[in-house]
Design a protein around this motif. Structure first.
Motif: not given
Length: 134
Positions: A33-51
């Protein structure tokens, strides 16, 4: 308007479209499946809005980034890293907690700006839906 196979043979674009469609169907049927990251809680590993692509996971490990749903969150999905797993001891808020055989402690990589297990407690294995692929 040209339709697929109007000429009686597949051209290379039609073949490519058919192959890509089959690959996507197989991936979907296998739980990708596809998941979108919302927010900055996983920065810098994952960016806000990244899929990111996700796959079902039956035995998550410490260090995995997973998608999970809290029972009382009305289908709000969280993306966090597993910081501790079954049998691990966690000290949080001055208390020591030993995780049971089906509990995981989740933390955001941006731990100063993350709503995670420090707020809502350990996450049960049955609530972990998938693991992120990069």
């Amino acid at each position: 308007m040209k339709r697929l196979c109007d000429s009686g043979k597949l051209v290379w674009q039609d073949r490519l479209l058919l192959i890509l469609s089959m690959i996507l169907l197989i991936m979907y049927l296998n739980g990708v499946r596809l998941a979108q990251v919302k927010g900055v809680s996983m920065a810098p590993t994952l960016s806000d809005g990244s899929f990111h692509l996700t796959v079902p996971v039956s035995e998550p490990k410490v260090g995995d980034i997973v998608v999970f749903d809290l029972p009382d969150s009305e289908h709000v999905h969280y993306v966090k890293r597993i910081a501790a797993g079954p049998g691990d001891a966690m000290i949080c808020g001055g208390q020591c907690t030993i995780l049971s055989e089906d509990e995981y402690f989740m933390l955001g990589d941006n731990y100063r700006n993350s709503r995670d297990s420090r707020d809502f407690g350990p996450v049960r294995l049955e609530d972990i839906e998938a693991k992120l692929l990069f």
